[in-house]
Enzyme design. Structure first.
Site, PDB file in Angstrom:
ATOM      1  N   ILE A 474     -28.091 -22.328  49.056  1.00 21.97           N
ATOM      2  CA  ILE A 474     -29.282 -22.002  49.596  1.00 21.97           C
ATOM      3  C   ILE A 474     -29.614 -20.598  49.055  1.00 21.97           C
ATOM      4  O   ILE A 474     -30.424 -19.768  49.452  1.00 21.97           O
ATOM      5  CB  ILE A 474     -29.161 -21.678  51.249  1.00 21.97           C
ATOM      6  CG1 ILE A 474     -28.006 -20.746  51.486  1.00 21.97           C
ATOM      7  CG2 ILE A 474     -28.805 -23.088  51.722  1.00 21.97           C
ATOM      8  CD1 ILE A 474     -27.900 -20.310  53.202  1.00 21.97           C
ATOM      9  N   GLY A 475     -28.955 -20.213  47.772  1.00 23.36           N
ATOM     10  CA  GLY A 475     -29.498 -19.054  46.948  1.00 23.36           C
ATOM     11  C   GLY A 475     -27.967 -18.309  46.954  1.00 23.36           C
ATOM     12  O   GLY A 475     -28.306 -17.165  46.481  1.00 23.36           O
ATOM     13  N   ARG A 637      -9.027 -14.761  49.400  1.00 21.31           N
ATOM     14  CA  ARG A 637      -9.128 -14.903  47.941  1.00 21.31           C
ATOM     15  C   ARG A 637     -10.597 -15.400  47.672  1.00 21.31           C
ATOM     16  O   ARG A 637     -11.454 -16.157  47.982  1.00 21.31           O
ATOM     17  CB  ARG A 637      -8.583 -16.273  47.446  1.00 21.31           C
ATOM     18  CG  ARG A 637      -8.284 -16.576  45.895  1.00 21.31           C
ATOM     19  CD  ARG A 637      -7.686 -17.979  45.607  1.00 21.31           C
ATOM     20  NE  ARG A 637      -7.649 -18.092  44.274  1.00 21.31           N
ATOM     21  CZ  ARG A 637      -7.460 -19.474  43.805  1.00 21.31           C
ATOM     22  NH1 ARG A 637      -7.712 -20.559  44.490  1.00 21.31           N
ATOM     23  NH2 ARG A 637      -7.471 -19.515  42.287  1.00 21.31           N
ATOM     24  N   LYS A 642     -18.674 -11.708  41.588  1.00 19.39           N
ATOM     25  CA  LYS A 642     -20.206 -11.288  41.355  1.00 19.39           C
ATOM     26  C   LYS A 642     -20.998 -11.740  42.582  1.00 19.39           C
ATOM     27  O   LYS A 642     -21.841 -11.118  43.090  1.00 19.39           O
ATOM     28  CB  LYS A 642     -20.712 -11.804  40.099  1.00 19.39           C
ATOM     29  CG  LYS A 642     -22.073 -11.223  39.705  1.00 19.39           C
ATOM     30  CD  LYS A 642     -22.794 -11.911  38.673  1.00 19.39           C
ATOM     31  CE  LYS A 642     -22.438 -11.364  37.412  1.00 19.39           C
ATOM     32  NZ  LYS A 642     -23.223 -12.054  36.333  1.00 19.39           N
ATOM     33  N   THR A 643     -20.967 -13.140  42.615  1.00 21.22           N
ATOM     34  CA  THR A 643     -21.762 -13.760  43.893  1.00 21.22           C
ATOM     35  C   THR A 643     -21.232 -13.326  45.167  1.00 21.22           C
ATOM     36  O   THR A 643     -22.007 -13.144  46.108  1.00 21.22           O
ATOM     37  CB  THR A 643     -21.705 -15.348  43.824  1.00 21.22           C
ATOM     38  OG1 THR A 643     -20.205 -15.679  43.750  1.00 21.22           O
ATOM     39  CG2 THR A 643     -22.249 -15.731  42.461  1.00 21.22           C
ATOM     40  N   GLN A 647     -23.465 -11.344  47.713  1.00 18.19           N
ATOM     41  CA  GLN A 647     -23.689 -11.847  49.160  1.00 18.19           C
ATOM     42  C   GLN A 647     -23.515 -10.900  50.176  1.00 18.19           C
ATOM     43  O   GLN A 647     -24.362 -10.568  51.078  1.00 18.19           O
ATOM     44  CB  GLN A 647     -22.587 -12.956  49.306  1.00 18.19           C
ATOM     45  CG  GLN A 647     -22.575 -13.309  50.554  1.00 18.19           C
ATOM     46  CD  GLN A 647     -23.565 -14.551  50.910  1.00 18.19           C
ATOM     47  OE1 GLN A 647     -24.565 -14.062  50.878  1.00 18.19           O
ATOM     48  NE2 GLN A 647     -23.168 -15.956  50.946  1.00 18.19           N
ATOM     49  N   LYS A 709     -12.121 -17.131  52.430  1.00 11.04           N
ATOM     50  CA  LYS A 709     -12.799 -17.045  53.610  1.00 11.04           C
ATOM     51  C   LYS A 709     -14.054 -16.952  53.608  1.00 11.04           C
ATOM     52  O   LYS A 709     -14.439 -16.452  52.641  1.00 11.04           O
ATOM     53  CB  LYS A 709     -12.154 -15.596  54.462  1.00 11.04           C
ATOM     54  CG  LYS A 709     -10.768 -15.447  54.688  1.00 11.04           C
ATOM     55  CD  LYS A 709     -10.342 -14.273  55.311  1.00 11.04           C
ATOM     56  CE  LYS A 709      -9.250 -14.100  55.461  1.00 11.04           C
ATOM     57  NZ  LYS A 709      -8.561 -12.822  56.266  1.00 11.04           N
ATOM     58  N   GLY A 710     -15.044 -17.400  54.591  1.00 17.59           N
ATOM     59  CA  GLY A 710     -16.492 -17.330  54.527  1.00 17.59           C
ATOM     60  C   GLY A 710     -17.016 -15.915  54.357  1.00 17.59           C
ATOM     61  O   GLY A 710     -16.438 -15.118  54.964  1.00 17.59           O
ATOM     62  N   GLU A 713     -21.801 -14.384  56.416  1.00 15.26           N
ATOM     63  CA  GLU A 713     -22.337 -13.417  57.209  1.00 15.26           C
ATOM     64  C   GLU A 713     -21.569 -12.106  57.603  1.00 15.26           C
ATOM     65  O   GLU A 713     -22.322 -11.246  58.059  1.00 15.26           O
ATOM     66  CB  GLU A 713     -22.138 -14.344  58.441  1.00 15.26           C
ATOM     67  CG  GLU A 713     -23.140 -15.462  58.694  1.00 15.26           C
ATOM     68  CD  GLU A 713     -22.863 -16.525  59.365  1.00 15.26           C
ATOM     69  OE1 GLU A 713     -23.602 -16.622  60.466  1.00 15.26           O
ATOM     70  OE2 GLU A 713     -21.665 -16.834  59.764  1.00 15.26           O
TER      71      GLU A 713
END
Ligand code: MOS
Length: 746
Positions: A474-475, A637, A642-643, A647, A709-710, A713
């Site tokens: 989603i980007g 981890r 970069k992403t 985020q 881990k996510g 958000e």
């Protein structure tokens, strides 16, 4: 760099690392396509014979349509159909999902439940013709009393519909007898997701088969929803979204406008395209509901928490199922024996709320972390120290050890990088010229979902790999981390891995939402890559010509496209050689990850964070600026520095919007949204955004096969409280309502 020990997996050292290594800050593999304008977003799709749809929306807030006159619209140039509740065929009921029922039935009857509800759709040869004709549909109404305002006593109340309310120990007793008691209320305005990409649907029926190019974060679920509505088998529906211009939660459900476009395509028997306008985005794809909270704490004079009682109310639309779980993270945040949480919802005449980045968590955290700050002043304890005195060494909900938790390290590293030790605790004590300077901080406990995900992975005779799944990007960088993971696990270069996602025909995947896709998709890739190497070993198990004959999976590794005994990269043989010798074009395997049983001895931790903010406030004018933010994240981890940083940085910018600028204004009399344009709805621009310092702490998480881990958000959470706490430190004004606008500071 501050001494943060070797548990900080900071970016600088990784800068020059090979991009195909997991964790390396590789640029987005889809970047060149996007820069060249070649990445096709749903609104870009065009098809032979394509016609266009425009919505007609109600101009009352509650009531019924008594007459709908479509004659003028029907006669307008280019018009093919005007579809209303009077001529629309009945639809079946859509399934209930964990995110609520999707969506309110469009065109079912003559009722109007909110202002700007879509009540008809016009199809014409061009978008302009459809838009123009939509204005010619004449509606007469019988109005009834709209129910507006979160405190409206007429509003139906929904209590604990999702079973999230929690009781631990006896909070009431502890509150009645504690030395220190805190009791305050918080309010947060409604906000609207504003992804840059306008949500679009291109629907195409061919016989009983439906193809939909759709702005969604969840193709697998969109397919299920549309199949249910239109009573066709799921395999007859294909949802495509190779690229999406942002989602933030708006794309987690299939909304009424999508169903209307699909219905229109069936009725005119042509492919139909519907692109929402920016003002329509404010009513059509959900919003963060308005919330009110009451938070009570009991503590000792030393600052040990004895009780937490957290109650929240959020707004909900009529006949909609959505939960804003405001208090649901509170039981996990601190070691505290007595706790009670309750989430209530009130039904109003408003457009359906929906998910918006860290739904519930960011609001609940604002209250808890503001309250701890207030307590720190009351008790004369440093805010960081107060949090450490109540540190949740184990999961307070279950008593089980966390799968990993570096929150303490986040506090330590964040305080160091920020220069927290330079803070003088007295209110208004830090100044520079006319500016009052405030330092504030907050802690964050997030969480982790572990949904099922499926992939297929193949290696071809040309030595390249292909990863396929119905996951979405989603980007956020899904293509890139998937390619990096597969490259790392299969011993290939980044450029040798292709990733094909955004298609519901591919193996089912969870939503790119709820901070869950990277771990789920990554876990499935991990399993698939392992199966693939095993499949090659199986192929050569009895192969006299193979140096790998009889080798076990555990003895081999892969580098440079060559499977070889661990530690001996010059032996073994390549994927290509094996495939060529066996006359195969490719080997294809499945990979899967499934939800972990809840009975494990370990509590899945999810991300943690510490946020530190500096604000500067003009003493005369009240102008407030966030001068600095430091966000230290335990992301396990990190798959791509970069992403991951982007985020978290983006989330911090969104948080600045929530804290200082964003508010969806409902006219109190009509429920009409008064600021449904980019001119009126303020979101941060570059001048609002300070230096944002993002670093990662922690270690690979035990709960995830890839250790991650996510991160989608967590970066928004904690920022509102850190800023509000800094405002108090600078000014002595305790602002418990968001956004913190100028009028609240004067
Ligand atoms: Mo989200 S609200 O995790 O898309």
């Amino acid at each position: 760099m501050t001494d943060t020990g070797n548990r900080i997996l900071g970016a600088p050292a990784d800068r020059d690392a090979p991009v195909d290594r997991v964790g390396a800050p590789a640029g987005r593999v889809d970047g060149p396509l996007k820069v060249a304008g070649a990445a096709r977003y749903p609104s870009d799709v065009t098809l032979p014979g394509l016609v266009h749809a425009a919505l007609v929306r109600a101009t009352i807030t509650a009531g019924t349509i008594t007459r709908i006159d479509t004659a003028r619209a029907q006669a307008a140039p280019g018009v093919l159909a005007v579809i209303t509740h009077e001529n629309a065929p009945a639809l079946a009921e859509a399934p209930m999902t964990q995110l609520g029922r999707s969506p309110q039935f469009p065109l079912t009857d003559n009722r109007v439940l909110y202002h700007r509800q879509p009540v008809a759709v016009v199809v014409a040869r061009t978008r302009e013709q459809a838009t123009s004709a939509a204005r010619l549909v004449e509606l007469s109404y019988s109005e009834s009393q709209a129910i507006l305002g979160i405190g409206n006593p007429l509003a139906p109340v929904v209590a604990d519909q999702w079973g999230l309310d929690t009781v631990r120990g006896d909070a009431a007793a502890a509150l009645a007898s504690a030395e220190v008691v805190y009791d305050q209320q918080f309010s947060i305005a409604a906000e609207t997701n504003n992804p840059l990409g306008l949500f679009a649907t291109v629907a195409h029926w061919q016989g009983g088969r439906l193809t939909v190019h759709e702005s969604t974060q969840w193709p697998t679920q969109a397919r299920a929803t549309l199949a249910a509505f239109f009573s066709v088998p799921e395999e007859n529906v294909r949802v495509l979204v190779p690229y999406l211009g942002g989602g933030f939660g708006a794309g987690l459900r299939t909304w009424p406008h999508t169903v209307m476009a699909v219905l229109a395509a069936r009725m005119v028997n042509r492919p139909v395209k519907l692109v929402l306008t920016r003002p329509q985005m404010f009513t059509a794809i959900g919003h963060r509901p308005q919330t009110a909270q009451r938070l009570r704490l009991a503590a000792t004079r030393e600052g040990r928490l004895l009780a937490i009682d957290h109650e929240a109310t959020s707004t909900l639309a009529a006949e909609e199922a959505h939960i804003e779980p405001v208090t649901s993270r509170t039981p996990a945040m601190y070691a505290c024996e007595n706790l009670a949480t309750r989430d209530r919802q009130v039904r109003l005449s408003i457009p359906p709320p929906g998910a918006m980045r860290a739904p519930g968590t960011v609001e609940g955290n604002f209250a808890v972390e503001s309250a701890l700050d207030e307590l720190s002043y009351q008790l004369g304890v440093d805010p960081v120290e107060l949090r450490l005195r109540n540190y949740a060494e184990v999961d307070p909900r279950s008593g089980r050890p966390w799968s990993s938790n570096a929150l303490r390290e986040c506090y330590r590293a964040g305080a160091g990088r920020f220069g927290w030790a330079g803070r003088t605790p007295e209110i208004g004590s830090m100044r520079e010229g006319n500016q009052l300077i405030g330092y504030g901080m907050a802690g964050v406990t997030f969480g982790q979902n572990s949904p099922a995900c499926r992939v297929t992975i193949s290696v071809s005779r040309d030595g390249t790999a292909l990863v396929r799944s119905a996951a979405t990007d989603i980007g956020t960088g899904t293509y890139t981390i998937a390619a990096q993971l597969a490259a790392g696990l299969l011993g290939l270069r980044l450029g040798q891995v292709r990733v094909e996602i955004g298609d519901s025909d591919l193996p089912p995947a969870p939503a790119s939402g709820g901070s869950q896709l990277a771990t789920a998709f990554g876990g499935a890739i991990h399993a698939g890559a392992s199966h693939l190497v095993q499949a090659f070993l199986d192929l050569v198990a009895g192969d006299e010509q193979s140096p790998l004959r009889g080798r076990q999976r555990a003895d081999v590794t892969v580098t440079g496209g060559r499977i070889h005994p661990a530690g001996d990269p010059s032996s073994g043989e390549t994927y290509r050689d094996i495939l060529t010798r066996h006359g195969l074009d490719e080997l294809v395997v499945d990979g899967a990850i499934d939800p972990q049983p809840g009975e494990s001895a370990t509590a899945p931790a999810g991300a943690f964070a510490a946020v530190f903010a500096e604000v500067r406030i003009d003493r005369d004018l009240g102008v407030l600026r966030v001068a600095r933010l430091v966000s230290v994240i335990d992301g396990g981890r990190v798959l791509n520095h970069k992403t991951a940083r982007s985020q978290v940085t983006g989330a911090a910018v969104m948080a600045i919007g929530m804290t200082l600028l964003e508010e969806t204004v409902f006219d109190p009399g009509t429920g009409r949204i008064a600021n449904a344009t980019f001119g009126d709805y303020l979101i941060p621009v570059n001048a609002d955004v300070p230096d944002i310092d993002v670093v990662f702490a922690g270690e690979p998480d035990r709960f995830s096969p890839i250790g991650a881990k996510g991160l989608g958000e967590v970066g928004i959470v904690g920022v509102p409280a850190a800023i509000a706490n800094a405002v108090y430190h600078a000014t002595g004004r305790r602002i418990r309502s968001l956004p913190i606008t100028l009028d609240k500071l004067l």
